[in-house]
Design a protein around this motif. Sequence first.
Motif, mmCIF file in Angstrom:
data_model
loop_
_atom_site.group_PDB
_atom_site.id
_atom_site.type_symbol
_atom_site.label_atom_id
_atom_site.label_comp_id
_atom_site.label_asym_id
_atom_site.label_seq_id
_atom_site.Cartn_x
_atom_site.Cartn_y
_atom_site.Cartn_z
ATOM 1 N N MET A 41 3.969 4.073 3.338
ATOM 2 C CA MET A 41 4.279 4.568 4.674
ATOM 3 C C MET A 41 3.060 5.048 5.445
ATOM 4 O O MET A 41 3.130 5.212 6.665
ATOM 5 C CB MET A 41 5.303 5.708 4.579
ATOM 6 N N SER A 42 1.972 5.283 4.759
ATOM 7 C CA SER A 42 0.781 5.792 5.438
ATOM 8 C C SER A 42 -0.181 4.654 5.793
ATOM 9 O O SER A 42 -0.629 4.542 6.928
ATOM 10 C CB SER A 42 0.080 6.830 4.565
ATOM 11 N N LYS A 43 -0.467 3.776 4.800
ATOM 12 C CA LYS A 43 -1.365 2.638 5.020
ATOM 13 C C LYS A 43 -0.825 1.413 4.300
ATOM 14 O O LYS A 43 -0.167 1.526 3.263
ATOM 15 C CB LYS A 43 -2.763 2.946 4.478
ATOM 16 N N ASP A 44 -1.114 0.237 4.858
ATOM 17 C CA ASP A 44 -0.723 -0.985 4.162
ATOM 18 C C ASP A 44 -1.808 -1.387 3.167
ATOM 19 O O ASP A 44 -2.803 -0.669 2.981
ATOM 20 C CB ASP A 44 -0.405 -2.106 5.150
ATOM 21 N N ALA A 45 -1.637 -2.527 2.524
ATOM 22 C CA ALA A 45 -2.560 -2.952 1.468
ATOM 23 C C ALA A 45 -3.974 -3.175 1.974
ATOM 24 O O ALA A 45 -4.950 -3.084 1.212
ATOM 25 C CB ALA A 45 -2.034 -4.238 0.816
ATOM 26 N N THR A 46 -4.120 -3.430 3.271
ATOM 27 C CA THR A 46 -5.456 -3.648 3.834
ATOM 28 C C THR A 46 -6.099 -2.358 4.333
ATOM 29 O O THR A 46 -7.231 -2.382 4.816
ATOM 30 C CB THR A 46 -5.369 -4.638 5.016
ATOM 31 N N GLY A 47 -5.352 -1.253 4.230
ATOM 32 C CA GLY A 47 -5.883 0.023 4.713
ATOM 33 C C GLY A 47 -5.514 0.327 6.152
ATOM 34 O O GLY A 47 -5.934 1.353 6.707
ATOM 35 N N LYS A 48 -4.722 -0.543 6.770
ATOM 36 C CA LYS A 48 -4.312 -0.320 8.153
ATOM 37 C C LYS A 48 -3.339 0.863 8.237
ATOM 38 O O LYS A 48 -2.409 0.978 7.440
ATOM 39 C CB LYS A 48 -3.635 -1.577 8.705
ATOM 40 N N ALA A 49 -3.549 1.706 9.224
ATOM 41 C CA ALA A 49 -2.690 2.874 9.411
ATOM 42 C C ALA A 49 -1.292 2.443 9.838
ATOM 43 O O ALA A 49 -1.134 1.648 10.774
ATOM 44 C CB ALA A 49 -3.293 3.807 10.447
#
Length: 486
Positions: free
Chosen positions: A335-343
């Motif tokens: 819920m905070s970031k996806d696997a690529t680090g996107k917010a």
Amino acid sequence: MKKGMLLAYLSIAAGILLLSSCKKFLKEDIYTQYDPTAFTGTTDGFEKVLNGAYSQLQVTGNPNRNDVYCFSEFCADEMWETGGGFEAQAKDFINFTWDATNAMFAASWGKSYQAVRDANVILDNKDNAGTVPADKLKGYVAEARFIRAAAYSYLYNFFGPVPLITSAKNVNGLQAKASDDEMKQFIISELIAAAQDLPVTTALRGKATKGVALAVLCKFYLNKHMWTESAATAQQIIDLKTYRLFGDISRLFAVENESNPESIYIFPCINQTGFGNLVMAHTFPPGYPIQTNWIIFGAQFKLFTKFVDSFDAADKRLKMILTHYTNTSGTYFEMSKDATGKALNNARSFKFVPDPNGSSADMGNDIPVIRYADILMSRAEALNELNGPTAESVDLINEIRERAGVAKILLADYPSKIALRNFILEERGREFFAEGKRREDLIRMNVFISGAQARGMAAKDYHVLYPIPQTEIDADKNLVQNEGYK
């Protein structure tokens, strides 16, 4: 003012006038109208009027959702909302597009003035107390003065100076705003007077005490940059030796801990419609495994990932934030970031531990208004503004950080007032998120408008105040709208 202050006050006068006019045509006496003089002549009468005043002052259910989240959080830098029928209302506050016709403003204005009205009835009739014992009467008067001052402080925080009505008798429906100095001095003097006569403790949660009055006064001083007075009042509260930090921050707001010694000023909640804490229904994500007696709203209250990232990994306050879950179908969600680090900006505040006995959206978790941690942080901030960073201000902050399980800050790392001020703002965010304090903190530190503009919002300087409700402007030719609003 016909939907707020005017109706709240004139309903009393109208009832009395109706009574007198009916007597011209009817032989029997009529007892269904509200006669303040007779009603407040006994202990039972005073207590009933006070209960009415408290019920208007204490904001639970939908009004709390509006005042705490829309007015005080969604317009700031930690929380936002999407989805459900509530999204259109929330967007006005997220995007700084609110105007005077917003019904939330009229509702909050009306409730506050009804609390003022009931408090004024007590104070108008204190000399007609009949058989009320002197010590009880003294307490009732102190409670009424607190309620009235707290209601005006609440109005002042959102709308700035407003009409200052100090009696329920012969109220003129055409009222101009008080001056800023008149508002400040009235609120301050009433809170000081109330604190002198209120008890240090009370058996009923939510009732005014000396600590409650001093806490509202401390925060009022702080928000008005009255640093010396705020620091001194915070110390008065500390010296009462009645309050202390609760040990487990992650369980602070659980129902079983609602009488904990950190709570100073609270709005008591029960799991009944209109009197509950609704926030968990807004923070449970879709498909979250909830109890059958709970509910999930489509309107979802969320935390910005940037804010979640501001916590140290060891911070115990992170236990109050949901960053991932597995839904009832077995699907896992970050819920905070996806696997690529996107917010993803989708984490949730689980500060209020769900009430096992909650009924649909209504939970019994009390709503914090001011707690002891806020008093410690307020004194630290006031001392820093007065003297720059000192050992005492740092020690006060470290009491909060030690409870959170994170490293203490060092005085040497904060060489200037501005450096420590910036840290205090960040630390207040981590400690008080989702408690309705962020807007006033940002305004006090003069970053509310600039921060909103940096987020791409059409924020203007005048947005530090909300508009006077249009219903009040339409009803009162002497009431001038706040600057910037049409």
